[in-house]
Structures are given as structure tokens and as C-alpha cells.
Design an enzyme around this catalytic site. Structure first.
Site: not given
Ligand code: NAP
Length: 248
Positions: A16, A91, A143, A156, A158, A160
Site C-alpha cells: 500500500r 520501502n 525521507s 525515525y 536516525a 532515515k
Molecule cells: P504506509 O502507507 O504506512 O505503508 C507501509 C508499508 O510497509 C505497508 O505495506 C506495510 O505492510 C509495510 N511494512 C511495515 N512494517 C513492515 C515490516 N516489518 N516488514 C514488511 N513490511 C512492513 O507507508 P508509506 O507512507 O507508503 O511509506 C513508505 C516508505 O516511505 C516508508 O519507508 C516511509 O518511511 C517513507 N516515507 C514516507 C513519507 C510520507 O509522507 N508518507 C515521507 C517520507 C518517507 P502492512 O500493510 O502489511 O502492515
């Protein structure tokens, strides 16, 4: 690498949010995908179907990438299905926000173990395969917070920032084997992770974005796809900020 080889990618946390957009964009580029997730099977299957609709093969793998066993299960399943791994996208990520004085050791460890240690474990397994192939792309989702820091996110930030250091180190180790290692640093992207933030916090963030709007998962996916492409073969050890100018 020959253009005729059917490439395969692993996207951790690909079910997702940003991960899903990356899987779909890779599928659009004709790449087979391994969609890893931690618990929500239904959304992972939906993502797999979206990829298959684009004419590629896609499998889902339930595995906790913060553990060595989880990473082994993930890579075993990927190799069994596709016999090769050309692209790894680190990711999967979580947040456990709190000001430092209230941040527990447990929440510090949980974030580091998923966001940083998990990426290390996956990169190590991917590198072994990619070095033999003499071809590979490792891309980690860092990030803007890893670049600038953020109050309430010491764990977080640390993790990233750690990904950026790891990316540059691995780029130096793997360059001679034709394996590139890069990071993408998203700004504020509209996903489940950010949807839970109070409106007042979102307004404060919006005021820091020169482009004046939040990003979409597809914005990150486009950058990842470029770094994963053969055209990006001379780019390694870089951090590409995709943040509407926020990190400047
Ligand atoms: P998200 O919507 O919360 O989705 C997180 C995904 O990671 C889900 O598929 C989840 O699976 C999976 N996951 C979590 N823990 C896991 C584990 N231990 N093993 C395997 N899979 C795991 O997050 P997002 O916003 O798309 O973010 C994706 C990445 O981008 C992350 O690294 C986040 O830190 C980075 N990021 C996001 C933003 C932002 O603004 N959204 C900004 C900067 C960086 P389940 O659904 O099965 O739990």
C-alpha cells in the site's frame, strides 16, 4: 544487461501507499514484482492484481523484514518464483513518534529495526545475488526528515539518515560489480502514514513546501523507476529528494 531479460524486483512494504505505487510503476515498465507486506494480505493481493493487469507476474510475500528469518523467507520466495533479482526497493517503514524525553527504548528499537536494519538485511541478500549477476539496482526510501531532522521523530530521523549513510557506503562497495545503490528522500506524501497527522501539523508542513502542495505516491514511484532503469546506470550513491523543494 540484455534488454530481452525479464527483470524482477522486490519491493518491501509494497502492498500500500508509496510501495504500491512503486510496484505498479515497475509493472508498467514490464518488470515482474515481489510484493512484500507485514500483515494486511487483502491490500497486498489487490496490488498484485493491479500489477498482473499490466501483463507482468506478481507474487505477494508475508514477511517481517526487521528479522533475518523474514528476509530469508522473502528472498527464498522471490528466487523460487523468478530465479533472479534485479531491483530491490527498501520501502517498508514505520513511525513511532514522540518527543525524546518520552520516547521509549522499545519505540526507538522498533523503528530502527524495521527502517534501517531491515534495509541492511535485504540489501545484503540482494547484493549477493546481484554481484553474481553483475547487475543490480538497490534503492532505499529515506525521507526529508533524515536530511533535516524533525522534532518528535528522533528514532525515525536516525533511521532515515542511517539509510543515507548506508546507501553511500554500499555504493562504494558494489560499484565495481555494476550494482548501483541510491536513496530517494520523499517529502510529505499523502498515504496512511501521514493521513493520521492532525490538520494543524499538516498546515505547518505545507507552509514549508515551496511548491505549495503535498506529494503523491506516484511522484516517488517515478523517481524510483528512473533510478531502477538501465538509463540510470551511471548514477550511484545519490540521494534524490522528491519533496516539492522542502529539503532545500
Ligand atoms: P504506509 O502507507 O504506512 O505503508 C507501509 C508499508 O510497509 C505497508 O505495506 C506495510 O505492510 C509495510 N511494512 C511495515 N512494517 C513492515 C515490516 N516489518 N516488514 C514488511 N513490511 C512492513 O507507508 P508509506 O507512507 O507508503 O511509506 C513508505 C516508505 O516511505 C516508508 O519507508 C516511509 O518511511 C517513507 N516515507 C514516507 C513519507 C510520507 O509522507 N508518507 C515521507 C517520507 C518517507 P502492512 O500493510 O502489511 O502492515
Amino acid at each position: 544487461m540484455s534488454e530481452s531479460i525479464q527483470q524482477a524486483a522486490i519491493v518491501t512494504g509494497g502492498s500500500r501507499g508509496i510501495g504500491r505505487a512503486i510496484c505498479i510503476a515497475l509493472a508498467d515498465a514490464g518488470i515482474n514484482v515481489v510484493i512484500n507486506y507485514a500483515g494486511n494480505a487483502a491490500v497486498a493481493e489487490e496490488t498484485a492484481q493491479e500489477c498482473k493487469n499490466r501483463g507482468v507476474s506478481a507474487i505477494t510475500v508475508l514477511a517481517d523484514i526487521s528479522t533475518e528469518q523474514g528476509c530469508s523467507d522473502l528472498f527464498d520466495a522471490a528466487i523460487k518464483e523468478f530465479g533472479r533479482i534485479d531491483i530491490l526497493v527498501n520501502n517498508a517503514g514505520i513511525t513511532r513518534d514522540n518527543l525524546m524525553m518520552r520516547l521509549s527504548e522499545e519505540d526507538f528499537d522498533a523503528v530502527i529495526n524495521t527502517n534501517l536494519k531491515g534495509a541492511f538485511l535485504c540489501a545484503k541478500k540482494a547484493a549477493r545475488i546481484m554481484m553474481k549477476q553483475r547487475y543490480g539496482r538497490i534503492i532505499s526510501i529515506s525521507s526529508v526528515v533524515g536530511v533535516r531532522g524533525n522534532a518528535g521523530q528522533a528514532n525515525y530521523a536516525a533511521s532515515k539518515a542511517g539509510l543515507i549513510g548506508m546507501t553511500k557506503s554500499l555504493a562504494k562497495e558494489l560499484g565495481s560489480r555494476n550494482v548501483t545503490v541510491n536513496a530517494v528522500a520523499p517529502g510529505f506524501i499523502d498515504t496512511d502514514m501521514t493521513r493520521v497527522l492532525p490538520d494543524s501539523v499538516k498546515e505547518g508542513i505545507l507552509a514549508q513546501i515551496p511548491m505549495g502542495n503535498f506529494g503523491k505516491p506516484q511522484d516517488i514511484a517515478s523517481a524510483v523507476c528512473y533510478l531502477a532503469s538501465q538509463q540510470a546506470g551511471y548514477i550511484t550513491g545519490q540521494v534524490l529528494c522528491v519533496d516539492g523543494g522542502m529539503a532545500m
